[in-house]
Design a protein around this motif. Structure first.
Motif, PDB file in Angstrom:
ATOM      1  N   LEU A 361      -1.271  -7.010  -7.872  1.00  0.00           N
ATOM      2  CA  LEU A 361      -0.235  -6.090  -8.356  1.00  0.00           C
ATOM      3  C   LEU A 361      -0.784  -4.669  -8.450  1.00  0.00           C
ATOM      4  CD1 LEU A 361       1.409  -8.295 -11.143  1.00  0.00           C
ATOM      5  CD2 LEU A 361       2.328  -7.760  -8.871  1.00  0.00           C
ATOM      6  N   HIS A 362      -2.059  -4.553  -8.812  1.00  0.00           N
ATOM      7  CA  HIS A 362      -2.708  -3.240  -8.852  1.00  0.00           C
ATOM      8  C   HIS A 362      -2.809  -2.661  -7.443  1.00  0.00           C
ATOM      9  CE1 HIS A 362      -5.261  -0.013 -10.243  1.00  0.00           C
ATOM     10  NE2 HIS A 362      -6.235  -0.372  -9.400  1.00  0.00           N
ATOM     11  N   TYR A 363      -3.115  -3.509  -6.478  1.00  0.00           N
ATOM     12  CA  TYR A 363      -3.134  -3.054  -5.080  1.00  0.00           C
ATOM     13  C   TYR A 363      -1.755  -2.521  -4.681  1.00  0.00           C
ATOM     14  CZ  TYR A 363      -7.616  -5.473  -4.252  1.00  0.00           C
ATOM     15  OH  TYR A 363      -8.923  -5.889  -4.275  1.00  0.00           O
ATOM     16  N   GLY A 364      -0.706  -3.213  -5.125  1.00  0.00           N
ATOM     17  CA  GLY A 364       0.656  -2.779  -4.802  1.00  0.00           C
ATOM     18  C   GLY A 364       0.959  -1.417  -5.394  1.00  0.00           C
ATOM     19  N   ALA A 365       0.487  -1.198  -6.636  1.00  0.00           N
ATOM     20  CA  ALA A 365       0.702   0.104  -7.284  1.00  0.00           C
ATOM     21  C   ALA A 365      -0.045   1.222  -6.567  1.00  0.00           C
ATOM     22  CB  ALA A 365       0.254   0.020  -8.745  1.00  0.00           C
ATOM     23  N   GLN A 366      -1.128   0.854  -5.864  1.00  0.00           N
ATOM     24  CA  GLN A 366      -1.901   1.845  -5.102  1.00  0.00           C
ATOM     25  C   GLN A 366      -1.284   2.158  -3.747  1.00  0.00           C
ATOM     26  OE1 GLN A 366      -5.789  -0.042  -4.977  1.00  0.00           O
ATOM     27  NE2 GLN A 366      -6.526   1.178  -6.704  1.00  0.00           N
ATOM     28  N   GLY A 367      -0.234   1.432  -3.388  1.00  0.00           N
ATOM     29  CA  GLY A 367       0.445   1.709  -2.129  1.00  0.00           C
ATOM     30  C   GLY A 367       0.289   0.650  -1.054  1.00  0.00           C
ATOM     31  N   TYR A 368      -0.476  -0.398  -1.346  1.00  0.00           N
ATOM     32  CA  TYR A 368      -0.613  -1.479  -0.363  1.00  0.00           C
ATOM     33  C   TYR A 368       0.650  -2.340  -0.377  1.00  0.00           C
ATOM     34  CZ  TYR A 368      -5.519  -0.243   0.186  1.00  0.00           C
ATOM     35  OH  TYR A 368      -6.680   0.432   0.467  1.00  0.00           O
ATOM     36  N   ASN A 369       0.968  -2.926   0.758  1.00  0.00           N
ATOM     37  CA  ASN A 369       2.211  -3.667   0.939  1.00  0.00           C
ATOM     38  C   ASN A 369       2.103  -5.058   0.299  1.00  0.00           C
ATOM     39  OD1 ASN A 369       4.420  -5.159   2.002  1.00  0.00           O
ATOM     40  ND2 ASN A 369       4.558  -3.738   3.720  1.00  0.00           N
TER      41      ASN A 369
END
Length: 435
Positions: A361-369
């Motif tokens: 979820l943190h990766y998603g917040a960083q812009g990863y799909n």
């Protein structure tokens, strides 16, 4: 890595090696799981009594509680298909369409269609096995090849691909808030490579078996089952599966509700073809068999819960999280490792999200799909899950009257090597390029 972590790692790998050996010796997973957990406790300085009675049993019961109704309803749904003749009808239509020449393709598609309908793999093998035997007889292939192609149909792209209502896709949806068709391009591309590669490989193995002078022999313990005339037609047979698949993907209803609705629809459409005097026995059988399958998986998932408490697991997790690896690589590798530890796609993906869910979820917040992460996690869970101690493989080999010694090497390629290759050589590069 310090001495404590090193000894912990030795214990984990020794336990997994021991599980593989004992499975080949046909020891039940219900015995193997606790024994492996005890070995890990001893080598990781975990109090044995607490590790087994609390940590291990918590893992077993948590998995059981989380997925009981999916296994139960999937089994009932599949039993309605099996006892009404609808499953055989679907298989027979595919058989006639492709013929003995395309035996492997017909077997794979029969299993994949039922898997995409949300039916439990334990029920799929019961439904497809009689049809596959007839196809193998016509093609004159030895039956020890049969699990490799049928499992390739139900445990690879049909279990982990876009739209499927199987557990790896469902768990990813629940943790990441993504749709069932998440990562559509890499998912479909990987699925296509898996399907083609599985059929090509198994066709080659069939030809090699014939060159060795090996032929089909009908198993002595199996009665010949011809297609029943009193069965629903092809269109009626496919309606409940299509209904479950469409409702699950179009609405936001839980898979349990979708399966329950599918059961009601199947009862209405198949009622004239169901053996009325055996209805109670049919439901009882579905309930009992669902317990067998989920328990075979849960006892190995409990082992994973103990591994999660070890110094080695903490070391490996931190190394993965603090590496410079692309988040998509972390997803694919993490899912495979978790599934490998547990010998289970459903248990492995649940363990992975418990460990790495917040990180994703943190990766998603960083812009990863997140949709790409969803698809890589689902695909990854369908790789190393097919190691020898997979409880479902034990059950399937028993149903197919074969053994690990005869058949596992074919499952190793169709359900492990090919899915991993498709994930890392097809789906992962596409996610990195377009992510």
């Amino acid at each position: 890595m310090d001495t404590t972590t090193f000894i912990s790692a030795l214990g984990v790998f020794a336990a997994m090696a021991g599980m593989a050996i004992l499975i080949f010796k046909r020891v039940s997973p219900i015995l193997i799981g606790p024994m492996a957990a005890i070995l890990v406790c001893l080598t990781s300085q975990i109090p044995v009594f607490k590790g087994v009675t609390e940590t291990y049993m918590s893992g077993v019961t948590d998995f059981f509680l989380s997925y009981f109704f999916i296994f139960l309803l999937g089994n009932i749904f599949g039993n309605l298909y099996q006892n009404s003749g609808a499953a055989s009808k679907i298989g027979s239509i595919i058989s006639r369409k492709f013929g003995a020449k395309n035996c492997m393709l017909a077997c794979m598609l029969s299993a994949a269609i039922l898997s995409y309908g949300g039916i439990n793999s334990f029920v799929i093998i019961f439904s497809v096995y009689p049809i596959a035997l007839k196809l193998f007889e016509d093609a004159d292939y030895p039956t020890y090849l049969l699990p490799g192609i049928v499992c390739g149909g139900m445990w690879t792209f049909a279990m982990t691909g876009p739209f499927t209502p199987q557990i790896p896709n469902i768990v990813s949806m629940q943790y990441l808030g993504t749709p069932s068709y998440a990562g559509l391009l890499p998912g479909l591309s990987g699925a296509l490579v898996m399907a083609v590669s599985i059929v090509v490989f198994m066709n080659h193995q069939g030809k090699k078996a014939k060159l060795r002078g090996e032929h089909f022999q009908w198993p002595e313990s199996v009665k010949r089952i011809e297609e029943e005339e009193n069965a629903p037609n092809g269109i009626v047979s496919i309606i409940p599966i299509a209904f479950v698949l469409i409702v699950f993907n179009v609405t936001k209803l839980d898979i349990v509700i979708c399966l329950l609705m599918g059961i009601v629809l199947a009862l209405i459409l198949f009622f004239p073809y169901l053996p009325k005097s055996e209805m109670l026995e049919m439901f009882n059988s579905a309930a009992l068999s669902s317990i067998t399958v989920i328990l075979n998986t849960a006892v190995i998932v409990g082992f994973g819960s103990v591994v999660k408490e070890t110094a080695f697991y903490e070391f490996a997790t931190q190394m993965l999280l603090h590496s410079d690896a692309n988040p998509y690589v972390v997803a694919a590798v993490g899912a495979n490792v978790s599934a490998g530890i547990l010998g289970s796609a459903s248990g492995g993906i649940a363990l992975m999200y418990e460990t790495l869910g917040d990180t994703f979820l943190h990766y998603g917040a960083q812009g990863y799909n997140l949709e790409f992460i969803h698809r890589l996690c689902a695909d990854g869970s369908g790789g190393l899950d097919s190691l020898p101690w997979n409880g479902s493989i034990v059950s399937v080999f028993a149903i197919c009257n074969t053994t690990h010694k005869l058949s596992y090497k074919y499952n190793f390629v169709t359900c492990l090597v090919i899915p991993i290759a498709a994930t890392f050589l097809v789906a992962l590069p596409l996610c990195i390029i377009f992510g």
